[in-house]
Each structure stands twice: as structure tokens, then as C-alpha cells.
Design a protein around this motif. Structure first.
Motif, PDB file in Angstrom:
ATOM      1  N   GLN A  92       3.899  -4.343 -11.031  1.00 26.57           N
ATOM      2  CA  GLN A  92       5.249  -3.984 -11.466  1.00 26.57           C
ATOM      3  C   GLN A  92       5.587  -4.613 -12.789  1.00 26.57           C
ATOM      4  OE1 GLN A  92       8.205  -3.042  -8.910  1.00 26.57           O
ATOM      5  NE2 GLN A  92       7.320  -3.986  -7.108  1.00 26.57           N
ATOM      6  N   VAL A  93       5.195  -5.891 -12.949  1.00 30.92           N
ATOM      7  CA  VAL A  93       5.520  -6.557 -14.212  1.00 30.92           C
ATOM      8  C   VAL A  93       4.789  -5.864 -15.359  1.00 30.92           C
ATOM      9  CG1 VAL A  93       5.218  -8.680 -15.515  1.00 30.92           C
ATOM     10  CG2 VAL A  93       6.067  -8.766 -13.177  1.00 30.92           C
ATOM     11  N   GLN A 111       6.865   7.884  -4.450  1.00 30.34           N
ATOM     12  CA  GLN A 111       6.777   7.536  -3.042  1.00 30.34           C
ATOM     13  C   GLN A 111       6.375   6.082  -2.831  1.00 30.34           C
ATOM     14  OE1 GLN A 111       8.340   9.891  -1.473  1.00 30.34           O
ATOM     15  NE2 GLN A 111       6.793  10.529  -0.017  1.00 30.34           N
ATOM     16  N   SER A 112       6.050   5.360  -3.919  1.00 27.10           N
ATOM     17  CA  SER A 112       5.436   4.048  -3.729  1.00 27.10           C
ATOM     18  C   SER A 112       6.474   2.982  -3.379  1.00 27.10           C
ATOM     19  CB  SER A 112       4.674   3.640  -4.977  1.00 27.10           C
ATOM     20  OG  SER A 112       5.518   2.942  -5.841  1.00 27.10           O
ATOM     21  N   ASP A 113       5.977   1.823  -2.936  1.00 30.08           N
ATOM     22  CA  ASP A 113       6.864   0.721  -2.562  1.00 30.08           C
ATOM     23  C   ASP A 113       7.245  -0.134  -3.762  1.00 30.08           C
ATOM     24  OD1 ASP A 113       6.539   1.556   0.037  1.00 30.08           O
ATOM     25  OD2 ASP A 113       4.753   0.320   0.310  1.00 30.08           O
ATOM     26  N   LEU A 114       6.552   0.106  -4.892  1.00 35.75           N
ATOM     27  CA  LEU A 114       6.816  -0.731  -6.057  1.00 35.75           C
ATOM     28  C   LEU A 114       8.105  -0.271  -6.726  1.00 35.75           C
ATOM     29  CD1 LEU A 114       3.199  -0.495  -7.431  1.00 35.75           C
ATOM     30  CD2 LEU A 114       4.110  -2.193  -5.865  1.00 35.75           C
ATOM     31  N   LEU A 115       9.120  -1.139  -6.664  1.00 39.36           N
ATOM     32  CA  LEU A 115      10.457  -0.715  -7.060  1.00 39.36           C
ATOM     33  C   LEU A 115      10.533  -0.223  -8.496  1.00 39.36           C
ATOM     34  CD1 LEU A 115      13.237  -2.958  -5.584  1.00 39.36           C
ATOM     35  CD2 LEU A 115      12.952  -0.491  -5.491  1.00 39.36           C
ATOM     36  N   VAL A 134       8.110   0.760 -10.608  1.00 40.27           N
ATOM     37  CA  VAL A 134       7.346   1.988 -10.818  1.00 40.27           C
ATOM     38  C   VAL A 134       8.129   3.174 -10.279  1.00 40.27           C
ATOM     39  CG1 VAL A 134       5.213   3.163 -10.245  1.00 40.27           C
ATOM     40  CG2 VAL A 134       5.182   0.735 -10.689  1.00 40.27           C
ATOM     41  N   LYS A 135       8.697   2.982  -9.090  1.00 40.69           N
ATOM     42  CA  LYS A 135       9.452   4.056  -8.464  1.00 40.69           C
ATOM     43  C   LYS A 135      10.658   4.446  -9.327  1.00 40.69           C
ATOM     44  CE  LYS A 135      11.752   5.270  -4.221  1.00 40.69           C
ATOM     45  NZ  LYS A 135      11.999   4.973  -2.838  1.00 40.69           N
ATOM     46  N   VAL A 149      11.327   8.111 -10.785  1.00 33.36           N
ATOM     47  CA  VAL A 149      12.516   8.870 -10.396  1.00 33.36           C
ATOM     48  C   VAL A 149      13.325   9.241 -11.628  1.00 33.36           C
ATOM     49  CG1 VAL A 149      14.713   8.735  -9.197  1.00 33.36           C
ATOM     50  CG2 VAL A 149      12.663   7.917  -8.084  1.00 33.36           C
ATOM     51  N   GLY A 150      13.515   8.278 -12.519  1.00 33.71           N
ATOM     52  CA  GLY A 150      14.287   8.547 -13.728  1.00 33.71           C
ATOM     53  C   GLY A 150      13.670   9.675 -14.530  1.00 33.71           C
TER      54      GLY A 150
END
Lengths: 418, 438
Positions: free
Chosen positions: A29-30, B259-263, B265-266, B270-271
Motif C-alpha cells: 500500500q505504501v 475487490q482487494s483488502d488493501l485500502l 489500492v482499493k 474505485v476513484g
């Protein structure tokens, strides 16, 4: 001999950022965030530098300058001396007009065609299949220019209506003139109207229209109350009081009374000189766009409706018949409530597509927001970044609000599962 | 047989009767018409009305279509030919001469006519490359063509030195071999990252000079063609094929991101998806034609078709992502859990278990997105590219053909219909083939 011990508590090592699943998602994520911000910074700095080189720093001041161009179809007061902002607003209203008209027509047509495609009549079902395939497999832009061409090429010119023995006559008992410059329909006029009032000094809204809407809403609410009361009586006593005459009177009586009080009459179009005067002039561009979008979207809606009805298993209607329900009550009480759950979400996304496709208005010269803000204003002021940003923002707002409605609906009809 | 029975039963038929023909009103064409066309007064009425409508339509259109104007050289000539037959007026007959004279232009735009073999070869090769993807019966060796086509296609269409596509392709070869040979040394993740970095370095620092150096030593190449000469259905198909080919992998990635759990990235996915889906394609094309160069480092300026390709691909990818997300969401939770319990990691699970099923569920949506993208390529005529619609305006402004409307639009519509209709039939075939339930 082995002993059970706690897993070894190792100190945090850098490699755990990659190989330990507890930390890996953080790392990814980072990295993603940094990459995204770098990309954004790269694009923004490039844009700033390029715009500075061109001497066009972002500035929305142009919106308050006079537009200097005319818009032939306008719902609110507008002259070529009005500002670009107002031109954009006129365009937005035109977009909404064609979108709303298109959605209504497309729904009506689509439902009829979708149901007829399932008809037991072989010929009708085939004709509807041909219709659907024909409209779904040809680009909507082609349909728009095609219908525009039909209107311009095949309809009589206003001068054909002139003379003792004219080539063309007005339709519907001489009230509607269909010409190649557009359709002239009667306009509603009020001889004792309340006049207009101004909203924020920006545009005028007719009191008459507001009064009619208010009365209509109140009448339908009252009729709804009567129905609810009848339902309650039926629940309690088993006997349903007859209310249809009361409900019809409640729905239409007040409006008719108001129209009479306002002195409602129709202004008919008349041939004056080389063109028609009076009545409401619906331009070819509006009609072509409206028709093309409705016919095109109707083909998609028909497929949705058909799929929705087919999605309800045959057992449902058989069970309803076994309970003794008549076919129309089976449809209303059993099939439709379940089919709507399947139909509504894609239906709304088709409304969204229709609204977005209305931006193709630019191909026939209908002045919607793409034609005003993204077309003439962009070309006159040379402010590509600002106008396109505003344009996208407007469409995004429309889309996101429709999506919000859709999500709300989806949640309210969602089957509650374990 | 007892006596009582023989007394009571007086007659027993001993032979079977021959089967009789069903009554003529219940079988054969008449019976079919009765059940399918004339069951009840309402359906009979509908049938009659629609028969009349069909007759009226054909009576109006067929005489117009059947018109001996194939060899006419201008609209005036068409009118003369029709007038000789006693047909005058606005809808006397079609003027097919315009199609005979301009069909090559409608197909290829202003592409040099002596080089028509290049787009034709490109599309034949594209067909060959698609065959192993589309039909499981096709020989697997054709997949080599599929791998080569992304480099061959732009080279054949735009022309230029042969070394440019080869050098770009070499980047992928470098990536592949670096990944393979470094994996035992650095572990799979490290090898992948190094391979990508090496390939990017090759593309940005070395490939340009190597290509021009090689072109200087061994000049092999074909005549370059400028983008402004592209047009007609060739342009539509080029944009369509590239956007379709690139949007599927991009869409899969975006769907997985959403669909991923990584906030974070998600959120990014989505944006992006909601933004692209919220605006009409035409605004994105305006961005391509006026703004895209502004987003890039000062001085970069690249081709209008390339810019349009980028925007159409992004547009299609967002729609594709939503379709695939639907497929992912429709998959039962147990499939994900099953993959986890087998000890597969995320990408293995996606590749072996999730994606094959999710893509199968979303085939109808994917194909209708393809059809939508192909139809939407007509929008490029609004920003001045010469797709068939744009060309038709040019043809109509020619003095010979001024006033021609229906013939051109009809021709374009028929070709679009053939393409889109066959795509939708293919998706039905695929659905049937992949259906695993009873």
C-alpha cells in the motif's frame, strides 16, 4: 526430546516487509500510494509548467465574461451578452430536458418491446427481435445523424403549407405543424396567470407551473390517503369500500379547477410569412436527439425487461395460478415485484448511459452543455483545462447522484440472506 | 375367459386402428399459424397489422434499393438514369455509384492505395492471432502470432524502420530471461522487480539509440504513413482492436484492485473507475485532442491517434473492470476459501481458480463492452478524425455527391451491424460451449 515452546520472538527485520504477510500488505500500500502521488505530482507539475509556458494559468474568470454567442433553444432568459456561466447553465438545462424526455420515452418503448418479444405471437416476437438487434448493433451516433437526416430531408418545408391548395397540411385537426425546420405544437397559455418570479435574480420561474405542480402533488397524496384508508377497511372488515370515483375526482378535479381559474388555453402555431409563429417550436436537433436516444436505449431496456421476466421461474406463476390468482393479479402481485428487483439496477444504469450519450448532441447542433461549455465556450476562450474540468464535474455530479439513488434502491429491495 | 365376462363384453377389437392424420387445422402450416399467429382475436389483429406494416416498409424501401445506378459517376447522373426509367422526386431511387466510387475510401480513408496490402495483411494476421484465443480447435502454434501481433500491427500500419518494433519487443525478451535466470539467485519477487526495472531501463535509455543505430547500419523498413491518412473502417477497427485488447487485462487488474483488502489500492481503483464511468466518452476524447499533451513534459507531442487510443482504452478498461467485478462477486465464497485451504498464494488462486470462473460468468458482459467500444469508435469523428462517419461528411461535400445521405449511412450501418452482430453471436456460442451445468 522436544518441548512445546512459544514461536520464537524475532526482532523486526527489514526483509519481513516483503516476506511476512503481516507487513507485506502495508508495504504494497505504501508503495502504491507513493507511486500514485509521484504520478499525480508529475502530471500536475507538467500541466502547470506547460500552461505557464502558454500564458494560460488556470483561471475561472472567463465564466463571468459575456459569451457572445447565441443559443437557439433556451429554457431561461439568455442573450449573447449573457455570461459564459449562464450559457453553460442553459446548456445544462437542455441536457437535462433531453435526458428526462429520453428516459421516459425509452422506458415506455422498452417495456412494450420487451414484453412483446416474449409474446406468443411468432411474428410480433420476431419483429421485436429484429428491432432490438438493429438498434443495439449500430452506433448511436449513426442513429442520431440518420434521424436528423430523415427529419430534414423527408418533411415538408414551411412554404409547402402556403397557398390555397397546399402540399402539406397541419396534423391533429390543424394544431400541429410538422416541418423540416422542426415541429410546432400548441403551447399552454394562461390569460389570468400569476406571472413569474425570479430566483436569486438569475432566472425566472413561472408561478403558474409551480401552482399546478403543487396542486397535482397534493391531489395525488390525498388520493393515496383514500386508497390507504380503503385498504385498512378491507383489512379490518373484509369489505372494500368503492373509492375509484372519489379518487379520480380527487386526482383531477382540483387541477382542472385551477386551470380554469388561470384561464388556460392553447396557443396554436400559425403560418406567418415564410415560417410558423406561435406555439412551441421543437427544433429538429432536439427531436432527432430525443428520438434516436429513446429508440436506441429502448432496445437495451427491452432486453433488460425480457431478462427480468424470464428470470422469474415458471413455478412462481404456476403457484400463483394454483392459488387462484387471475393473470393480471399474478403479474402485479407475484411476477413484477420479483422481476423489478432484477430490472431496476440495469435500468438505471441505462438511464445513466442515455444521459451521457446525450453529449452526442454536438453532432446535430443541439446546444446541450457539451455544445455550450465544452464546445463554443472552449473554442472562444481557449480555456481547455477549465472548461473540460467543469464539464466533467457536471457529468460526474449527475452520474454520482443517479448512482446514489440506485444504491439506495438496491439496499432497500435486497433480499436479506443469512 | 369366464362365462359372465363373455356375456357382458360384447365386442373386443382385435386389431389396432391405423393412425390417422391429425386434422388439417391442428398440424402442418395451418396448425402452426393457428397456434402461433391467430390464437385469439387480439393476436390475429396484431398479426394482420404487423403483416401490413412489413408490406408497407418493403414496398417503400425495396424499389429505392433496387436501382440501376451502380455505374453512375455523380448524383446528377443517377438522377438522369432514374428519370429515364420514369422515376423522379426525392426518393426515386438509391444512387449506388457513390459506394462504388468511394467504398475503398470508406474502408481505408486516405491510406495510400498502393499500400492497401499492409492494413489488409494486418487484419488477416490479427484474425490469425485471435483464432487460438477465440476457438479452442485452432492449432496452438498460432499463439506465436498472437505474441508477435502487438509489435507487428503498429509497424505494418504506420510503417518505418523494422528495428523499432524489434527493439521494443526485445524489452519483453529481456524481462522474460532476466526473470527466469535471476529467480534462483534472488527469489521470485526480487527477480520480477529486477526484470521489470531492467526492461524499463532498456526501453527508456537504450532502445531508441540502438534502434536508430541498427537502422543506420542495416536500413530495413517500409514506407511510413502519417496518422492523418488513416481513416474509414480501418481506423475504427484499429482503435477497436487495440482498446479491446488492452482493456481486458487492465480491467482485470482494476477489478482485482477494487475487490482487494488493501485500502489505498482499493480507493485508487474505485476513484478511477467511478470517474471514468461518470463522464461521457466525448469529454475524454476532448481531453485527448486538447489536453493530453499538456499533462506531459514540455515539448512532448504525440500522435492524435495514439492519444485517442489511450483515452478509449482507459474508458473501456473502467467498464470492463465493473463487468469483471460482477463476475468476481457472483463467485461463491467457498471458491476463495477452497483456494486458500489448498495453500495457493493470491496470484496462483486468481490464475487457477478465481479468474477462469469469474471470466466465464462475465462473458456476456465482456462481449457487450467490446461491442460498445467498437460502436463508440464513431465518436472520434467529432474530434475530427476521419472514421466512416467523418468521411461521409467529406464525401457529401464533394460537388459530385452533394445531397447523398441514405446510401452512405446505410452502407456504414450495415458494416457496423455485421461486426457487432457476429460478436454477439460469438459470445452466445462461447456461453454454450463453456456451460458446465445441466
Amino acid at each position: 526430546m522436544t518441548t512445546v515452546t512459544d514461536p520464537p520472538k524475532t526482532a523486526f527485520r527489514l526483509s519481513m516487509l516483503i516476506y511476512d504477510t503481516r507487513y507485506r500488505s502495508m508495504t504494497i500500500q505504501v508503495i502504491a500510494l507513493i507511486g500514485f502521488m509521484l504520478l499525480a505530482a508529475f502530471l500536475i507539475s507538467n500541466t502547470m509548467q506547460n500552461l505557464a509556458n502558454l500564458g494560460k494559468e488556470p483561471d475561472f474568470g472567463f465564466l463571468n465574461e459575456p459569451a457572445g454567442y447565441d443559443i437557439n433553444q433556451r429554457l431561461i432568459e439568455y442573450t449573447s451578452q449573457s455570461t459564459h456561466l449562464r450559457a453553460a447553465f442553459v446548456g445544462l438545462l437542455n441536457t437535462l430536458v433531453v435526458a428526462v424526455l429520453g428516459c421516459i420515452t425509452a422506458t415506455v418503448l422498452g417495456v412494450i418491446i420487451g414484453v412483446l418479444r416474449l409474446s406468443s405471437n411468432w411474428l410480433i416476437a420476431r419483429i421485436m427481435t429484429v428491432y432490438v438487434e438493429m438498434f443495439r448493433n449500430v452506433p448511436v451516433l449513426l442513429w442520431i445523424v440518420f434521424i436528423m437526416a430523415i427529419l430534414i430531408e423527408s418533411l415538408p418545408a414551411p412554404r409547402a403549407f402556403r397557398g390555397e391548395n397546399p402540399e402539406a397540411t397541419m396534423d391533429l385537426f390543424g394544431t400541429v405543424a410538422i416541418t423540416n425546420r422542426g415541429v410546432y405544437v400548441p403551447e399552454p397559455l394562461f390569460s389570468r396567470g400569476f406571472g413569474d418570479f425570479s430566483v436569486f435574480g438569475a432566472f425566472e420561474v413561472s408561478w403558474d407551473l409551480l401552482a399546478i405542480i403543487a396542486v397535482l402533488v397534493a391531489a395525488f397524496w390525498a388520493a393515496g390517503r383514500v386508497k390507504a384508508k380503503a385498504d385498512a377497511t378491507q383489512e379490518a372488515t373484509g369489505v372494500r369500500p368503492t373509492t375509484w370515483h372519489m379518487r379520480i375526482a380527487l386526482m383531477f378535479g382540483p387541477v382542472i379547477a385551477l386551470l380554469v381559474a388561470l384561464g388556460f388555453h392553447l396557443g396554436y402555431p400559425e403560418l406567418k410569412g415564410f415560417n410558423f409563429a406561435g406555439g412551441t417550436h421543437m427544433r429538429n436537433s432536439l427531436i432527432a436527439l430525443w428520438l434516436a436516444l429513446s429508440l436506441y436505449t429502448a432496445a437495451f431496456i427491452a432486453e433488460i425487461v425480457r431478462a427480468g421476466i424470464l428470470a422469474i421461474s415458471k413455478g412462481q406463476s404456476e403457484a400463483a395460478f394454483a392459488l387462484g390468482l387471475r393473470p393480471n393479479r399474478t403479474m402485479n402481485l407475484v411476477i413484477l415485484p420479483q422481476a423489478l428487483r432484477v430490472i431496476i439496477p440495469p435500468l438505471i444504469s441505462n438511464y445513466l448511459n442515455l444521459t451521457k450519450n446525450s453529449s452526442l448532441a454536438i453532432a446535430v447542433g443541439y446546444m446541450d452543455i457539451t455544445g455550450t461549455l465544452g464546445g463554443i465556450t472552449l473554442n472562444q476562450t481557449g480555456r481547455e483545462l477549465e472548461t473540460l474540468l467543469l464539464l466533467m464535474l457536471v457529468y460526474l455530479t449527475i452520474s454520482l447522484s443517479i448512482s446514489a439513488v440506485m444504491n439506495w434502491y438496491n439496499n432497500s429491495v435486497k433480499l436479506v440472506e443469512r | 375367459m369366464s362365462i359372465t365376462e363373455s356375456d357382458t363384453v360384447q365386442f373386443v377389437r382385435e386389431t389396432m386402428l391405423d393412425e390417422r392424420e391429425p386434422p388439417i387445422t391442428a398440424a402442418g402450416p395451418v396448425g402452426w399459424a393457428r397456434t402461433n399467429l391467430f390464437n385469439g382475436w387480439f393476436n390475429s389483429l396484431l398479426t394482420l397489422v404487423s403483416l401490413y406494416l412489413i408490406y408497407w416498409l418493403f414496398a417503400a424501401i425495396l424499389p429505392w434499393i433496387i436501382s440501376p445506378t451502380w455505374n453512375a459517376g455523380s448524383l446528377t447522373q443517377c438522377r438522369e438514369i432514374l428519370a429515364e426509367q420514369g422515376k423522379t422526386g426525392h426518393f426515386a431511387g438509391a444512387c449506388w455509384g457513390v459506394i462504388r466510387e468511394r467504398w475503398l475510401q470508406l474502408l481505408f480513408g486516405f491510406y495510400p492505395s498502393e499500400l492497401y496490402w499492409r492494413p489488409i495483411l494486418t487484419f488477416v494476421l490479427t484474425g490469425v492471432a485471435l483464432a487460438p484465443v477465440l476457438f479452442s480447435g485452432a492449432p496452438r502454434k498460432l499463439l506465436y502470432v498472437t505474441a508477435a501481433i502487438p509489435f507487428l500491427m503498429p509497424w505494418l500500419l504506420w510503417g518505418g524502420s523494422v528495428w523499432v518494433p524489434i527493439c521494443i519487443g526485445l524489452g519483453f525478451v529481456i524481462m522474460f530471461f532476466a526473470n527466469r535466470f535471476l529467480a534462483p539467485v534472488m527469489g521470485s519477487l526480487g527477480a520480477l522487480v529486477t526484470a521489470v526495472v531492467l526492461a524499463v531501463l532498456w526501453w527508456f535509455l537504450l532502445s531508441g539509440s540502438v534502434a536508430s543505430g541498427l537502422a543506420g547500419i542495416i536500413p530495413i523498413g517500409i514506407e511510413p504513413v502519417a496518422s492523418r491518412d488513416f481513416g474509414g473502417f480501418m481506423l475504427s477497427i484499429t482503435i477497436g482492436v487495440v482498446a479491446i485488447g488492452l482493456s481486458l487485462p487492465l480491467g482485470i487488474l482494476l477489478a482485482l484492485g477494487r475487490q482487494s483488502d488493501l485500502l489505498i489500492v482499493k480507493a485508487i481503483c474505485v476513484g478511477f473507475i467511478e470517474f471514468i464511468r461518470g463522464v461521457p466518452l466525448i469529454t475524454l476524447l476532448f481531453v485527448a485532442s486538447t489536453l493530453l499533451n499538456i499533462f506531459l513534459p514540455p515539448g512532448t507531442s504525440f500522435d492524435i491517434i495514439l492519444r485517442v487510443l489511450i483515452m478509449v482504452t482507459l474508458f473501456a478498461a473502467a467498464y470492463m473492470a465493473e463487468v469483471i467485478r460482477g463476475g468476481l462477486a457472483a463467485l461463491p465464497r467457498g471458491q476463495y476459501e477452497g483456494a486458500d485451504s489448498l495453500g495457493l498464494d493470491y496470484w496462483q488462486a486468481q490464475r487457477l481458480i478465481i479468474m477462469p470462473q469469474a471470466l466465464k460468468i462475465s462473458i456476456p458482459g465482456i462481449v457487450s463492452t467490446f461491442i460498445g467500444v467498437f460502436k463508440d469508435t464513431t465518436l472520434v469523428s467529432i474530434i475530427g478524425l476521419l472514421d466512416p462517419l467523418g468521411l461521409s461528411q467529406g464525401i457529401r461535400s464533394d460537388t459530385n455527391w452533394n445531397g447523398i445521405v441514405w446510401e452512405l449511412y446505410g452502407f456504414i450501418a450495415v458494416i457496423f451491424f455485421i461486426f457487432c452482430f457476429s460478436m454477439s453471436r460469438y459470445s452466445m456460442y462461447l456461453e454454450r460451449k463453456l456451460k458446465t451445468t445441466n
